[in-house]
Write a protein that holds these residues in place. Sequence first.
Motif, PDB file in Angstrom:
ATOM      1  N   ALA A 116      12.373  -7.910  15.015  1.00  0.00           N
ATOM      2  CA  ALA A 116      11.399  -7.958  13.658  1.00  0.00           C
ATOM      3  C   ALA A 116      12.070  -9.002  12.966  1.00  0.00           C
ATOM      4  CB  ALA A 116      10.716  -7.029  13.554  1.00  0.00           C
ATOM      5  N   GLN A 130       6.575 -10.358  14.379  1.00  0.00           N
ATOM      6  CA  GLN A 130       6.474  -9.188  15.244  1.00  0.00           C
ATOM      7  C   GLN A 130       7.845  -9.011  16.067  1.00  0.00           C
ATOM      8  OE1 GLN A 130       2.700  -7.792  16.768  1.00  0.00           O
ATOM      9  NE2 GLN A 130       1.957  -7.389  14.472  1.00  0.00           N
ATOM     10  N   LYS A 161       7.824  -7.515  22.479  1.00  0.00           N
ATOM     11  CA  LYS A 161       8.251  -6.109  23.775  1.00  0.00           C
ATOM     12  C   LYS A 161       8.930  -5.832  24.234  1.00  0.00           C
ATOM     13  CE  LYS A 161       2.862  -6.369  22.858  1.00  0.00           C
ATOM     14  NZ  LYS A 161       2.662  -5.844  21.344  1.00  0.00           N
TER      15      LYS A 161
END
Length: 137
Positions: free
Chosen positions: A69, A80, A83
């Motif tokens: 992030a 963000q 993943k």
Amino acid sequence: MDKLKPPHELKIAGGNLADRWERFLERFRWYLAAVGEDGSEDKKKVAILLTVAGAEAQEVFRTFTYEPAKAAVGNQPAVQAEKTAEQFNTVVRKFTEFCVPRKNVIYERYVFHTRVQGEGETIDSHSHVNLGRCKIA
């Protein structure tokens, strides 16, 4: 899973890797659905993907990095964290980025505009000249 044969391993070296990856992914998604694992948790689907894809794909997987992030700085918004390797869609995206090369639009335009049709040559006589798939913006 042991009653249904999984797709062949993904071959990384040689040939058209982008095409092989697209076909492998399609067959893999069918396989997941056929064995009832398409609704499984991501971590399990990633493990099945890597097992079925084989050793070459596993080596490629080990090279993937994931962006942390980033806080907002000046006019730049916060980003963000990417993943993790346990998320199926992220792993599929990473393989797609690895297997499908980015097109240099300027170069592709140059090639398109400098192509000269030879005498007696039909427009589709060369496999590398496929105007139906031409995606020049």
